[in-house]
Design a protein around this motif. Sequence first.
Motif, PDB file in Angstrom:
ATOM      1  N   LEU A  86       6.472   7.171  -0.213  1.00 64.97           N
ATOM      2  CA  LEU A  86       5.067   7.744   0.024  1.00 64.97           C
ATOM      3  C   LEU A  86       4.867   8.595   1.244  1.00 64.97           C
ATOM      4  O   LEU A  86       3.859   9.283   1.313  1.00 64.97           O
ATOM      5  CB  LEU A  86       4.087   6.354  -0.047  1.00 64.97           C
ATOM      6  CG  LEU A  86       3.992   5.875  -1.231  1.00 64.97           C
ATOM      7  CD1 LEU A  86       2.986   4.456  -1.251  1.00 64.97           C
ATOM      8  CD2 LEU A  86       3.366   6.574  -2.278  1.00 64.97           C
ATOM      9  N   GLU A  99       6.493  10.860   2.391  1.00 59.18           N
ATOM     10  CA  GLU A  99       6.839  12.193   1.902  1.00 59.18           C
ATOM     11  C   GLU A  99       5.830  12.973   1.423  1.00 59.18           C
ATOM     12  O   GLU A  99       5.717  14.126   1.612  1.00 59.18           O
ATOM     13  CB  GLU A  99       7.994  12.211   0.925  1.00 59.18           C
ATOM     14  CG  GLU A  99       9.257  11.711   1.370  1.00 59.18           C
ATOM     15  CD  GLU A  99      10.128  11.445   0.113  1.00 59.18           C
ATOM     16  OE1 GLU A  99       9.700  12.045  -0.776  1.00 59.18           O
ATOM     17  OE2 GLU A  99      11.473  11.003   0.386  1.00 59.18           O
ATOM     18  N   ARG A 100       4.517  12.145   1.201  1.00 57.54           N
ATOM     19  CA  ARG A 100       3.368  12.811   0.640  1.00 57.54           C
ATOM     20  C   ARG A 100       2.127  13.116   1.889  1.00 57.54           C
ATOM     21  O   ARG A 100       1.379  13.890   1.724  1.00 57.54           O
ATOM     22  CB  ARG A 100       2.652  12.102  -0.437  1.00 57.54           C
ATOM     23  CG  ARG A 100       3.487  11.874  -1.532  1.00 57.54           C
ATOM     24  CD  ARG A 100       2.827  11.395  -2.603  1.00 57.54           C
ATOM     25  NE  ARG A 100       3.563  10.800  -3.905  1.00 57.54           N
ATOM     26  CZ  ARG A 100       3.290  10.750  -4.960  1.00 57.54           C
ATOM     27  NH1 ARG A 100       2.107  11.212  -5.614  1.00 57.54           N
ATOM     28  NH2 ARG A 100       4.103  10.200  -5.997  1.00 57.54           N
ATOM     29  N   GLN A 136      -7.971  12.876  -7.474  1.00 60.22           N
ATOM     30  CA  GLN A 136      -6.814  12.955  -7.175  1.00 60.22           C
ATOM     31  C   GLN A 136      -5.956  13.319  -8.228  1.00 60.22           C
ATOM     32  O   GLN A 136      -4.762  13.453  -7.607  1.00 60.22           O
ATOM     33  CB  GLN A 136      -6.667  11.672  -6.510  1.00 60.22           C
ATOM     34  CG  GLN A 136      -7.569  11.186  -5.096  1.00 60.22           C
ATOM     35  CD  GLN A 136      -7.241   9.882  -4.516  1.00 60.22           C
ATOM     36  OE1 GLN A 136      -6.301   9.349  -5.130  1.00 60.22           O
ATOM     37  NE2 GLN A 136      -8.170   9.406  -3.971  1.00 60.22           N
ATOM     38  N   ALA A 154      -1.488   8.456   0.484  1.00 61.20           N
ATOM     39  CA  ALA A 154      -0.886   8.765  -0.911  1.00 61.20           C
ATOM     40  C   ALA A 154      -1.603   8.177  -1.688  1.00 61.20           C
ATOM     41  O   ALA A 154      -2.372   7.160  -1.630  1.00 61.20           O
ATOM     42  CB  ALA A 154       0.629   8.397  -0.690  1.00 61.20           C
ATOM     43  N   ALA A 170      -5.678  15.499   3.371  1.00 59.66           N
ATOM     44  CA  ALA A 170      -5.901  15.396   2.038  1.00 59.66           C
ATOM     45  C   ALA A 170      -7.300  15.257   1.736  1.00 59.66           C
ATOM     46  O   ALA A 170      -7.920  14.277   2.561  1.00 59.66           O
ATOM     47  CB  ALA A 170      -5.007  14.212   1.545  1.00 59.66           C
ATOM     48  N   ARG A 222       1.343   8.572  -9.539  1.00 57.62           N
ATOM     49  CA  ARG A 222       0.927   7.545  -8.516  1.00 57.62           C
ATOM     50  C   ARG A 222       2.143   6.383  -8.325  1.00 57.62           C
ATOM     51  O   ARG A 222       2.742   6.013  -9.417  1.00 57.62           O
ATOM     52  CB  ARG A 222      -0.335   6.942  -8.994  1.00 57.62           C
ATOM     53  CG  ARG A 222      -1.405   7.915  -9.040  1.00 57.62           C
ATOM     54  CD  ARG A 222      -2.795   7.323  -9.418  1.00 57.62           C
ATOM     55  NE  ARG A 222      -3.916   8.225  -8.965  1.00 57.62           N
ATOM     56  CZ  ARG A 222      -4.568   7.934  -8.073  1.00 57.62           C
ATOM     57  NH1 ARG A 222      -4.300   7.423  -7.045  1.00 57.62           N
ATOM     58  NH2 ARG A 222      -5.572   8.953  -7.700  1.00 57.62           N
ATOM     59  N   GLU A 223       2.277   5.991  -7.308  1.00 52.09           N
ATOM     60  CA  GLU A 223       3.047   4.950  -6.911  1.00 52.09           C
ATOM     61  C   GLU A 223       2.518   3.687  -7.151  1.00 52.09           C
ATOM     62  O   GLU A 223       1.493   3.333  -6.471  1.00 52.09           O
ATOM     63  CB  GLU A 223       3.453   4.941  -5.741  1.00 52.09           C
ATOM     64  CG  GLU A 223       4.613   4.280  -4.972  1.00 52.09           C
ATOM     65  CD  GLU A 223       6.014   4.687  -5.705  1.00 52.09           C
ATOM     66  OE1 GLU A 223       7.168   3.834  -6.013  1.00 52.09           O
ATOM     67  OE2 GLU A 223       6.449   5.846  -5.364  1.00 52.09           O
ATOM     68  N   THR A 232      -6.276   5.344  -2.922  1.00 50.64           N
ATOM     69  CA  THR A 232      -5.345   5.933  -1.771  1.00 50.64           C
ATOM     70  C   THR A 232      -5.044   5.014  -0.881  1.00 50.64           C
ATOM     71  O   THR A 232      -5.911   4.050  -0.588  1.00 50.64           O
ATOM     72  CB  THR A 232      -6.413   6.920  -1.381  1.00 50.64           C
ATOM     73  OG1 THR A 232      -6.887   7.963  -2.297  1.00 50.64           O
ATOM     74  CG2 THR A 232      -5.784   7.698  -0.129  1.00 50.64           C
ATOM     75  N   PRO A 290      -4.245  17.982  -3.446  1.00 50.53           N
ATOM     76  CA  PRO A 290      -3.001  17.487  -2.742  1.00 50.53           C
ATOM     77  C   PRO A 290      -2.390  16.250  -3.310  1.00 50.53           C
ATOM     78  O   PRO A 290      -1.243  15.790  -2.961  1.00 50.53           O
ATOM     79  CB  PRO A 290      -3.532  17.219  -1.213  1.00 50.53           C
ATOM     80  CG  PRO A 290      -4.450  17.875  -1.297  1.00 50.53           C
ATOM     81  CD  PRO A 290      -5.037  17.939  -2.692  1.00 50.53           C
ATOM     82  N   PHE A 291      -3.116  15.443  -4.085  1.00 58.40           N
ATOM     83  CA  PHE A 291      -2.521  14.150  -4.788  1.00 58.40           C
ATOM     84  C   PHE A 291      -2.253  14.327  -6.205  1.00 58.40           C
ATOM     85  O   PHE A 291      -2.158  13.376  -6.827  1.00 58.40           O
ATOM     86  CB  PHE A 291      -3.818  13.150  -4.498  1.00 58.40           C
ATOM     87  CG  PHE A 291      -3.877  12.491  -3.250  1.00 58.40           C
ATOM     88  CD1 PHE A 291      -2.984  12.704  -2.150  1.00 58.40           C
ATOM     89  CD2 PHE A 291      -4.914  11.593  -2.960  1.00 58.40           C
ATOM     90  CE1 PHE A 291      -2.844  12.361  -0.918  1.00 58.40           C
ATOM     91  CE2 PHE A 291      -5.082  11.023  -1.658  1.00 58.40           C
ATOM     92  CZ  PHE A 291      -4.072  11.566  -0.711  1.00 58.40           C
TER      93      PHE A 291
END
Length: 451
Positions: free
Chosen positions: A40, A42-43, A10, A47, A309, A21-22, A58, A16-17
Amino acid sequence: MSSFPPDDTQDRPGCPFSGDREPLYGPEFTADPSAVYERLRERGQTAPVELAPGVNATLVLGYDAALEVLRSPGTFVRDSRRWQATMPPDSPVLPVMGYRPTCLMSDGDAHARLRRVISDAYARVDPNMIRAHVEATAEMLIGRFAAKGEVNLLADYALALPLWVFNYLHGCPTELGDRLVSGMSRVVDVVEAEQANIDLTRALTELVALKRREPGQDVTSWMMQHPARLSDDEMLHQLFIILGAVTQHEANLTANALRLLLSDDRFAGDLAGGSMQIEDALDEVLWTDPPMTNLSVTFPTHQVNVGGAMLPADQPVLIGYAAANTDPTVHGGHRAGNRAHLSWGAGPHACPVQGTARLIAAIAIEKLLDRLPDLRLAVPTENLEWRPSPFFRSLTALPVQFTPVRADSAGTVSVPSWARLTPSSVPQPPPQQPPPPTGWRHAIGRWWRGQ
């Protein structure tokens, strides 16, 4: 230790990731997780997140994507051992995500066997009996603080009540039940956690041994007498999971709903106005602020596309219940009476006793507001603090004030005779049980430490 390397798919360029990271920890997430979920989104429907420093996962944010994962047990398995072998033994997430031989972390036939034991045992409990006992226990607990005019509802009511009910349903003698309540409470509050964990393990061990010697009309005995014939080790693991669910989910559902009733203008006013208001508050909490906010950890058996994703094999995928429930692409805003939320899970691992859990919370709140109709928060809502956790939405305390009333029936629980556990028939236990495996008495202590 396995030789499987950590999968960093990821974070590779072109994935895509790719990108930051949040973190699902720290003061910002603890104070306002919904703001983090909005970023998140928005992804996409999934995410990349960090559950603890260096622990990648994830998070599934989309409602439809969450259903896809929850309803695909052949692709998204619960057994975490391949991933766990890549983690340091002291990782802070292992007490929650590490493998245990329970229905929550098993797949296929093993899951079906263990789940059936719990479902069948609880199916024998009359809901009328549960209502009578919850009401009596609520009266007893309220009687302990009714004359004081103030109390921490989380510790002295929301947490205490379901633990008392657990003790009753599972046939715990008074002294043993007190130790279970004390041990689990101190483990959750991280107060002398190591010693508390040892004490809890000993108490559960004694409960298993007691019910082997003296089976009764209770859930523990029925689980032991089930045709699945659980070993002592299996019994210990299932009881710990049930007790943990009572501590985390049931107590936090009750506390979070009480917080909402006491702080939200939509529910303010005459709190003793009827059960519909309480049911609406429970629906609102389960939709927007569920006690289990990010969990149901699964591990894809192979690389798989979810919500556009690609998710790598053997890496943790968590269901973001709070995020999925409020997914703007499917959520219409009408929550009162709407039970389509995912807070009890979905698919084969959905909570087997969700009806019982909701009933206990509703009765507990109803009795409290009936006895203390002018209940109010003792601090401003914004001063309430939340426990830091990527998995659970739990207050540290719920201090309230009220007009003191006479404390009746303090220290007693009077349950009518018709409400006793009296099934029409109880299967006889098998004549012999296999000896417990070596070290089983210390099993809980090892998994709590992630070992």
